[in-house]
Design a protein around this motif. Structure first.
Motif, PDB file in Angstrom:
ATOM      1  N   TYR A 117      -7.507 -12.974   5.691  1.00 25.76           N
ATOM      2  CA  TYR A 117      -6.905 -11.849   6.397  1.00 25.76           C
ATOM      3  C   TYR A 117      -5.411 -12.018   6.646  1.00 25.76           C
ATOM      4  CZ  TYR A 117     -10.498  -8.462   6.903  1.00 25.76           C
ATOM      5  OH  TYR A 117     -11.389  -7.468   6.618  1.00 25.76           O
ATOM      6  N   CYS A 118      -4.817 -12.992   5.963  1.00 26.12           N
ATOM      7  CA  CYS A 118      -3.364 -13.016   5.857  1.00 26.12           C
ATOM      8  C   CYS A 118      -2.916 -12.091   4.730  1.00 26.12           C
ATOM      9  CB  CYS A 118      -2.863 -14.436   5.581  1.00 26.12           C
ATOM     10  SG  CYS A 118      -3.158 -15.578   6.953  1.00 26.12           S
ATOM     11  N   GLY A 119      -3.888 -11.564   3.975  1.00 28.08           N
ATOM     12  CA  GLY A 119      -3.594 -10.658   2.872  1.00 28.08           C
ATOM     13  C   GLY A 119      -2.730  -9.468   3.250  1.00 28.08           C
ATOM     14  N   PRO A 120      -3.005  -8.792   4.399  1.00 30.18           N
ATOM     15  CA  PRO A 120      -2.158  -7.658   4.786  1.00 30.18           C
ATOM     16  C   PRO A 120      -0.677  -8.000   4.906  1.00 30.18           C
ATOM     17  CG  PRO A 120      -4.178  -7.641   6.074  1.00 30.18           C
ATOM     18  CD  PRO A 120      -4.184  -8.913   5.277  1.00 30.18           C
ATOM     19  N   VAL A 121      -0.375  -9.276   5.182  1.00 27.44           N
ATOM     20  CA  VAL A 121       1.031  -9.679   5.270  1.00 27.44           C
ATOM     21  C   VAL A 121       1.683  -9.627   3.888  1.00 27.44           C
ATOM     22  CG1 VAL A 121       2.595 -11.563   5.866  1.00 27.44           C
ATOM     23  CG2 VAL A 121       0.601 -11.108   7.282  1.00 27.44           C
ATOM     24  N   PHE A 122       0.938 -10.057   2.857  1.00 26.84           N
ATOM     25  CA  PHE A 122       1.463  -9.974   1.494  1.00 26.84           C
ATOM     26  C   PHE A 122       1.685  -8.508   1.096  1.00 26.84           C
ATOM     27  CE2 PHE A 122      -0.946 -14.085   1.184  1.00 26.84           C
ATOM     28  CZ  PHE A 122       0.173 -14.902   1.063  1.00 26.84           C
ATOM     29  N   VAL A 123       0.766  -7.655   1.520  1.00 25.10           N
ATOM     30  CA  VAL A 123       0.928  -6.223   1.250  1.00 25.10           C
ATOM     31  C   VAL A 123       2.201  -5.718   1.911  1.00 25.10           C
ATOM     32  CG1 VAL A 123      -0.063  -3.925   1.569  1.00 25.10           C
ATOM     33  CG2 VAL A 123      -1.563  -5.857   1.060  1.00 25.10           C
ATOM     34  N   MET A 124       2.424  -6.148   3.150  1.00 29.77           N
ATOM     35  CA  MET A 124       3.593  -5.722   3.902  1.00 29.77           C
ATOM     36  C   MET A 124       4.886  -6.151   3.205  1.00 29.77           C
ATOM     37  SD  MET A 124       4.649  -6.807   7.776  1.00 29.77           S
ATOM     38  CE  MET A 124       4.960  -8.493   7.252  1.00 29.77           C
ATOM     39  N   MET A 147      -2.813 -15.536  16.601  1.00 28.36           N
ATOM     40  CA  MET A 147      -1.517 -15.173  16.021  1.00 28.36           C
ATOM     41  C   MET A 147      -1.700 -14.417  14.702  1.00 28.36           C
ATOM     42  SD  MET A 147       0.671 -18.643  16.853  1.00 28.36           S
ATOM     43  CE  MET A 147       2.137 -18.096  15.965  1.00 28.36           C
ATOM     44  N   ILE A 148      -2.647 -14.867  13.876  1.00 25.78           N
ATOM     45  CA  ILE A 148      -2.887 -14.197  12.591  1.00 25.78           C
ATOM     46  C   ILE A 148      -3.380 -12.772  12.814  1.00 25.78           C
ATOM     47  CG2 ILE A 148      -4.398 -14.156  10.563  1.00 25.78           C
ATOM     48  CD1 ILE A 148      -4.214 -17.208  10.516  1.00 25.78           C
ATOM     49  N   LEU A 149      -4.403 -12.627  13.659  1.00 24.13           N
ATOM     50  CA  LEU A 149      -4.967 -11.300  13.898  1.00 24.13           C
ATOM     51  C   LEU A 149      -3.970 -10.399  14.632  1.00 24.13           C
ATOM     52  CD1 LEU A 149      -8.625 -12.240  14.930  1.00 24.13           C
ATOM     53  CD2 LEU A 149      -7.790 -11.480  12.705  1.00 24.13           C
ATOM     54  N   GLY A 150      -3.302 -10.950  15.650  1.00 24.23           N
ATOM     55  CA  GLY A 150      -2.355 -10.147  16.422  1.00 24.23           C
ATOM     56  C   GLY A 150      -1.137  -9.749  15.609  1.00 24.23           C
ATOM     57  N   GLY A 151      -0.590 -10.685  14.833  1.00 21.93           N
ATOM     58  CA  GLY A 151       0.577 -10.377  14.018  1.00 21.93           C
ATOM     59  C   GLY A 151       0.272  -9.363  12.929  1.00 21.93           C
ATOM     60  N   ALA A 152      -0.885  -9.538  12.267  1.00 22.88           N
ATOM     61  CA  ALA A 152      -1.277  -8.586  11.219  1.00 22.88           C
ATOM     62  C   ALA A 152      -1.516  -7.203  11.808  1.00 22.88           C
ATOM     63  CB  ALA A 152      -2.532  -9.094  10.506  1.00 22.88           C
ATOM     64  N   MET A 153      -2.157  -7.154  12.973  1.00 21.92           N
ATOM     65  CA  MET A 153      -2.423  -5.870  13.626  1.00 21.92           C
ATOM     66  C   MET A 153      -1.114  -5.202  14.043  1.00 21.92           C
ATOM     67  SD  MET A 153      -4.870  -5.037  16.916  1.00 21.92           S
ATOM     68  CE  MET A 153      -6.234  -5.945  16.196  1.00 21.92           C
ATOM     69  N   LEU A 154      -0.163  -5.983  14.562  1.00 21.09           N
ATOM     70  CA  LEU A 154       1.134  -5.439  14.958  1.00 21.09           C
ATOM     71  C   LEU A 154       1.843  -4.813  13.761  1.00 21.09           C
ATOM     72  CD1 LEU A 154       3.466  -5.128  17.020  1.00 21.09           C
ATOM     73  CD2 LEU A 154       4.224  -7.418  16.341  1.00 21.09           C
ATOM     74  N   SER A 155       1.818  -5.511  12.634  1.00 22.95           N
ATOM     75  CA  SER A 155       2.471  -4.996  11.424  1.00 22.95           C
ATOM     76  C   SER A 155       1.798  -3.723  10.948  1.00 22.95           C
ATOM     77  CB  SER A 155       2.423  -6.054  10.319  1.00 22.95           C
ATOM     78  OG  SER A 155       3.080  -7.231  10.728  1.00 22.95           O
ATOM     79  N   GLU A 156       0.479  -3.714  10.946  1.00 22.07           N
ATOM     80  CA  GLU A 156      -0.255  -2.557  10.447  1.00 22.07           C
ATOM     81  C   GLU A 156      -0.099  -1.375  11.390  1.00 22.07           C
ATOM     82  OE1 GLU A 156      -4.715  -1.726   8.665  1.00 22.07           O
ATOM     83  OE2 GLU A 156      -3.793  -3.694   8.597  1.00 22.07           O
ATOM     84  N   MET A 157      -0.093  -1.628  12.695  1.00 14.61           N
ATOM     85  CA  MET A 157       0.070  -0.545  13.656  1.00 14.61           C
ATOM     86  C   MET A 157       1.454   0.081  13.548  1.00 14.61           C
ATOM     87  SD  MET A 157      -2.606   0.175  15.164  1.00 14.61           S
ATOM     88  CE  MET A 157      -1.782   1.327  16.238  1.00 14.61           C
ATOM     89  N   THR A 158       2.447  -0.712  13.169  1.00 14.35           N
ATOM     90  CA  THR A 158       3.795  -0.186  12.976  1.00 14.35           C
ATOM     91  C   THR A 158       3.819   0.811  11.836  1.00 14.35           C
ATOM     92  OG1 THR A 158       4.734  -2.286  13.727  1.00 14.35           O
ATOM     93  CG2 THR A 158       6.195  -0.802  12.538  1.00 14.35           C
ATOM     94  N   VAL A 159       3.120   0.461  10.737  1.00 10.22           N
ATOM     95  CA  VAL A 159       3.043   1.362   9.587  1.00 10.22           C
ATOM     96  C   VAL A 159       2.345   2.654   9.971  1.00 10.22           C
ATOM     97  CG1 VAL A 159       2.102   1.660   7.268  1.00 10.22           C
ATOM     98  CG2 VAL A 159       3.056  -0.549   7.944  1.00 10.22           C
ATOM     99  N   VAL A 160       1.227   2.533  10.719  1.00  9.97           N
ATOM    100  CA  VAL A 160       0.466   3.704  11.138  1.00  9.97           C
ATOM    101  C   VAL A 160       1.314   4.602  12.028  1.00  9.97           C
ATOM    102  CG1 VAL A 160      -1.508   4.487  12.498  1.00  9.97           C
ATOM    103  CG2 VAL A 160      -1.767   2.577  10.916  1.00  9.97           C
ATOM    104  N   SER A 161       2.057   3.994  12.970  1.00  7.34           N
ATOM    105  CA  SER A 161       2.885   4.774  13.896  1.00  7.34           C
ATOM    106  C   SER A 161       3.958   5.552  13.143  1.00  7.34           C
ATOM    107  CB  SER A 161       3.534   3.833  14.922  1.00  7.34           C
ATOM    108  OG  SER A 161       2.546   3.198  15.704  1.00  7.34           O
ATOM    109  N   LEU A 162       4.559   4.921  12.137  1.00  7.57           N
ATOM    110  CA  LEU A 162       5.575   5.601  11.341  1.00  7.57           C
ATOM    111  C   LEU A 162       4.995   6.790  10.594  1.00  7.57           C
ATOM    112  CD1 LEU A 162       7.578   2.573   9.891  1.00  7.57           C
ATOM    113  CD2 LEU A 162       8.413   4.283  11.503  1.00  7.57           C
ATOM    114  N   LYS A 163       3.783   6.605  10.052  1.00  8.52           N
ATOM    115  CA  LYS A 163       3.131   7.703   9.333  1.00  8.52           C
ATOM    116  C   LYS A 163       2.827   8.860  10.266  1.00  8.52           C
ATOM    117  CE  LYS A 163       0.963   4.997   5.636  1.00  8.52           C
ATOM    118  NZ  LYS A 163      -0.337   4.547   5.054  1.00  8.52           N
ATOM    119  N   GLU A 164       2.317   8.542  11.456  1.00  8.68           N
ATOM    120  CA  GLU A 164       1.988   9.590  12.415  1.00  8.68           C
ATOM    121  C   GLU A 164       3.253  10.326  12.869  1.00  8.68           C
ATOM    122  OE1 GLU A 164      -0.947  10.639  13.297  1.00  8.68           O
ATOM    123  OE2 GLU A 164      -2.014   9.157  12.109  1.00  8.68           O
ATOM    124  N   LYS A 165       4.343   9.574  13.056  1.00  9.98           N
ATOM    125  CA  LYS A 165       5.598  10.178  13.491  1.00  9.98           C
ATOM    126  C   LYS A 165       6.137  11.136  12.432  1.00  9.98           C
ATOM    127  CE  LYS A 165      10.157   8.952  15.288  1.00  9.98           C
ATOM    128  NZ  LYS A 165      11.076   7.825  15.625  1.00  9.98           N
TER     129      LYS A 165
END
Length: 299
Positions: A102-109, A274-292
């Motif tokens: 689940y560090c995979g989303p970081v590579f996507v980012m 840290m892994i789960l929280g950091g990945a969630m923070l990054s993903e939530m940022t993307v979601v927030s930008l899309k919603e905005k």
């Protein structure tokens, strides 16, 4: 909450918990990791194909040639992801292997600004470094504890394959729903079958006591799990999918501690958070930008 959305929540959460228990079920199968993945993809593909026929689905992928190329790559990456992940299960344990994956989303980012023209905000940067810090804490502790470098390599490669899967699947957005899930799983089966045939041949020695967990993993965790997962995605809000998605690795860690007796030190728990929280923070940022952007577009 509408009735359909409530049902979708139940489906989605159920799918995540099923996926989180994959390593637990696999630990009761006396086969090597490659054979387990081969059987899982074979049974899961057959189940989804039967379900597709019963629902009178129609294939449309040949009308979306470019999307199918990306879907093919996504399916092959899914096979690679599972091959590395299940090997990591056996080498470094279910909990640690799942967190590594689940560090995979970081590579996507990292590659999203190039591939999807997304902005690399400071919050995403913070999330990235938090995840990297968590990886260093966990992997450093595993090396000190004497775990094999091969197991850690497999965990990291499962994350890389996960990233390729996600990126290619986003590029294959024209193929959706059960057809998407079926094709990806079938392609992953072919990929795994070719690898296993090359490595050891396709003759498997399966004990009578292994059939129950094999069928459980293939039919319930893979076939039904994929159906529940993909049938709920189109109904739930994007933000819900992003946040709740981390229930899978969290449940995998908890299951591994409670059911397999795997132990985690305070440093490892900190790294996991840290892994789960950091990945969630990054993903939530993307979601927030899309919603905005969506809101601005509506106005």
């Amino acid at each position: 909450m509408e009735k359909d959305e409530k049902r979708a929540y139940i489906k989605y959460i159920s799918a995540l918990l099923l996926f989180g228990s994959n390593g637990i079920v696999a630990s009761h199968i006396a086969l090597n990791s490659y054979e387990i993945v081969l059987l899982r993809t074979a049974i899961g593909s057959a189940f989804l194909f039967l379900l597709f026929l019963l629902m009178k689905g129609q294939f449309t992928f040949w009308t979306q040639k470019r999307a199918f190329v990306f879907l093919f790559c996504s399916g092959a990456a899914m096979g690679g992801n599972w091959l590395f992940l299940y090997e990591a299960f056996q080498q470094i344990g279910v909990g640690m292997a799942t967190l590594a994956c689940y560090c995979g989303p970081v590579f996507v980012m990292i590659f999203s600004p190039i591939l999807f023209k997304t902005r690399f905000t400071w919050l995403k940067t913070v999330g990235f470094f938090i995840v990297v810090g968590g990886m260093l804490l966990i992997n450093g502790h595993l090396l000190q504890a004497g775990y094999s470098g091969w197991g850690l390599f497999c965990g990291v490669m499962s994350a890389v394959m996960y990233a390729v899967l996600v990126i290619c699947n986003k590029k294959a957005a024209a193929i959706t729903g059960l057809e998407n899930a079926l094709l990806q799983l079938a392609i992953s089966f072919v990929t795994v079958a070719i690898f296993v045939a090359w490595k050891q041949g396709l003759v498997l020695q399966i004990g009578s006591g292994d059939w129950l967990p094999i069928l459980f993993l293939g039919l319930l965790n893979t076939g039904i799990g994929c159906y529940l997962y993909f049938s709920s995605l189109g109904i739930l809000p994007v933000q819900t999918v992003a946040v709740c998605g981390y229930l899978e690795p969290l449940s995998a860690v908890i299951f591994s501690v409670l059911l397999l007796g795997e132990t985690m030190t305070a440093i490892q728990w900190l790294g996991a958070g840290m892994i789960l929280g950091g990945a969630m923070l990054s993903e939530m940022t993307v979601v927030s930008l899309k919603e905005k952007r969506k809101t601005c577009g509506d106005e």
